[in-house]
Design a protein around this motif. Structure first.
Motif, PDB file in Angstrom:
ATOM      1  N   GLU A 127      16.527 -14.287   6.073  1.00 47.35           N
ATOM      2  CA  GLU A 127      17.443 -15.282   6.630  1.00 47.35           C
ATOM      3  C   GLU A 127      18.170 -14.731   7.846  1.00 47.35           C
ATOM      4  O   GLU A 127      18.402 -15.439   8.836  1.00 47.35           O
ATOM      5  N   ALA A 130      15.625 -14.681  10.644  1.00 46.18           N
ATOM      6  CA  ALA A 130      15.355 -16.044  11.106  1.00 46.18           C
ATOM      7  C   ALA A 130      16.480 -16.551  11.989  1.00 46.18           C
ATOM      8  O   ALA A 130      16.244 -17.247  12.980  1.00 46.18           O
ATOM      9  N   ARG A 137       7.890 -17.785  14.037  1.00 47.16           N
ATOM     10  CA  ARG A 137       7.418 -18.619  12.931  1.00 47.16           C
ATOM     11  C   ARG A 137       6.971 -17.780  11.736  1.00 47.16           C
ATOM     12  O   ARG A 137       7.000 -18.246  10.593  1.00 47.16           O
ATOM     13  N   ASP A 140       9.754 -17.424   9.367  1.00 48.91           N
ATOM     14  CA  ASP A 140       9.951 -18.669   8.629  1.00 48.91           C
ATOM     15  C   ASP A 140       8.921 -18.813   7.516  1.00 48.91           C
ATOM     16  O   ASP A 140       9.247 -19.235   6.397  1.00 48.91           O
ATOM     17  N   ARG A 159      15.870 -27.211   3.932  1.00 48.09           N
ATOM     18  CA  ARG A 159      15.790 -26.487   5.204  1.00 48.09           C
ATOM     19  C   ARG A 159      14.919 -27.250   6.193  1.00 48.09           C
ATOM     20  O   ARG A 159      15.274 -27.437   7.351  1.00 48.09           O
ATOM     21  N   TYR A 160      13.747 -27.709   5.711  1.00 46.21           N
ATOM     22  CA  TYR A 160      12.850 -28.451   6.581  1.00 46.21           C
ATOM     23  C   TYR A 160      13.464 -29.777   7.007  1.00 46.21           C
ATOM     24  O   TYR A 160      13.280 -30.217   8.160  1.00 46.21           O
ATOM     25  N   ARG A 163      15.973 -29.186   9.772  1.00 47.63           N
ATOM     26  CA  ARG A 163      15.320 -28.911  11.048  1.00 47.63           C
ATOM     27  C   ARG A 163      14.748 -30.197  11.647  1.00 47.63           C
ATOM     28  O   ARG A 163      14.827 -30.407  12.854  1.00 47.63           O
ATOM     29  N   TRP A 179       7.753 -30.782  10.664  1.00 41.26           N
ATOM     30  CA  TRP A 179       8.626 -30.293   9.586  1.00 41.26           C
ATOM     31  C   TRP A 179       8.576 -31.246   8.397  1.00 41.26           C
ATOM     32  O   TRP A 179       8.566 -30.810   7.238  1.00 41.26           O
TER      33      TRP A 179
END
Length: 373
Positions: A127, A130, A137, A140, A159-160, A163, A179
């Motif tokens: 984390e 990131a 990527r 991630d 999280r997705y 985003r 995403w």
């Protein structure tokens, strides 16, 4: 700021650095200190900030060489590798000079931590990376893998979603859709996400269509304005009122009803204007969207009722088996079926109180040490 000149002469020499002291200086804990287990992302951030503030370029370079030399001999040393990651984040040029990839080493540290059973610490490292390397990527993907393996798919979905929402807010629909597709790969039952993808694609097409429509309308208005100034003024006024109508949000069904009602009143008031066909078309689309929503709600309610009926049937079957075993004085198996019946039902089940009493009685009987049959 810790200046290299303030350190003992052998503290910055390439061959005299004590690696344990380097690890302690960077992480704040000794290499063998068991209290270093379980440090979270906030602690790593504090260590990173301290490393950036306290060590100058010369000291950081010496620390880096010492850690790299030690890790060459012992590449699986977790605390030394963690110290290297903290140093690399605080002083990126140190690793760059040695052609060391911070992303690769960070992923390797996370893998080693996970294998060592320090799952939360591995997650904290990823984390942090990131956050500091948003375009990487591979970080991630590694973080997503840890979340999946630890069963935190809901958090990964969130999280997705964040985003995707961020991309939509920035007007980058083409970035938001992938995403959302990742979410469907994790959970294909997310009909709301599938609907969001359809809506975004539709929104993009509508944006282009609306842009062309507005351009054509502008040309018409310019041509008409030469002879019909008064009519143009009226059209401008009507369009201004139309633009002030509250928009509909596909994720908030109540706004669909509000938008349709507003459109119906607006069309009834302004029967003749250039945008009446568009408004009528939108009203019809909203009517269809509302019908689809109501069908989906009814379907979900029906499915939920069917599921509840099925669970009650299974619970009743388990209860009857439990009673049968209890009559045979096979209380162990009776307890299993009674507990299963309770797990399948909610507080509204008509037999719940009696089954709970039976479970309590069997447990009390077992607590007295009575032999089970």
């Amino acid at each position: 700021m810790v200046d290299s000149e303030s350190l003992p002469p052998d503290a910055i020499g390439e061959t005299h650095l004590i690696v344990e002291d380097v690890v302690t200086a960077l992480t704040g804990v000794a290499e063998q200190d068991p209290s270093s287990e379980g440090v979270q992302a906030a602690d790593l951030c504090q260590q990173l900030e301290r490393a950036a503030a306290e060590f100058d370029k010369r000291t950081a370079d010496a620390f880096g060489r010492a850690l790299l030399d030690s890790l060459t001999e012992d590449p699986g040393n977790l605390r030394q590798l963690e110290a290297l990651i903290i140093l690399g984040l605080a002083h990126p040029d140190v690793l760059e000079r040695h052609r060391i990839s911070l992303a690769v080493e960070g992923r390797r540290l996370a893998v080693l931590l996970e294998r060592a059973g320090e799952l939360e610490r591995a997650r904290s490292v990823l984390e942090l990376l990131a956050g500091r390397m948003p375009g990487e990527r591979t970080i991630d993907h590694e973080l997503a893998g840890i979340l999946r393996r630890s069963g935190n798919t809901d958090e990964l979905v969130d999280r997705y979603l964040r985003r995707a929402e961020s991309a939509v807010e920035e007007g980058n629909i083409s970035e938001a859709i992938p995403w959302l597709q990742e979410i469907l790969l994790l959970d294909r039952t997310r009909r709301d996400v599938a609907r969001m993808i359809r809506d975004l694609r539709y929104q993009e097409a509508e944006r282009q269509t609306g842009r062309r429509r507005r351009n054509r309308l502008l040309v018409v208005l310019v041509l008409i304005s030469a002879a019909l100034t008064a009519a143009v003024g009226r059209e401008v006024k009507v369009h201004r009122e139309f633009a002030q109508l509250a928009p509909a949000d596909p994720d908030q069904p109540e706004t669909l009803y509000q938008r349709r009602e507003a459109l119906e009143k607006f069309i009834a008031t302004h029967r003749v204007w250039l945008g009446v066909l568009s408004a009528t078309s939108e009203r019809d689309e909203l009517t269809q969207a509302i019908a689809d929503h109501e069908r989906e709600v009814a379907r979900r309610e029906h499915a939920q009722e069917a599921k509840k009926r099925r669970q009650n049937e299974l619970a009743e079957a388990a209860r009857m088996r439990g009673l049968m075993f209890a009559e045979r004085e096979d209380f162990e198996r009776a307890l299993v079926d009674f507990e299963k019946a309770l797990s399948l039902t909610d507080d509204q089940w008509e037999h719940r109180a009696q089954v709970e009493a039976d479970v309590a009685a069997i447990r009390a009987w077992k607590a007295k040490g009575a032999p089970a049959k």
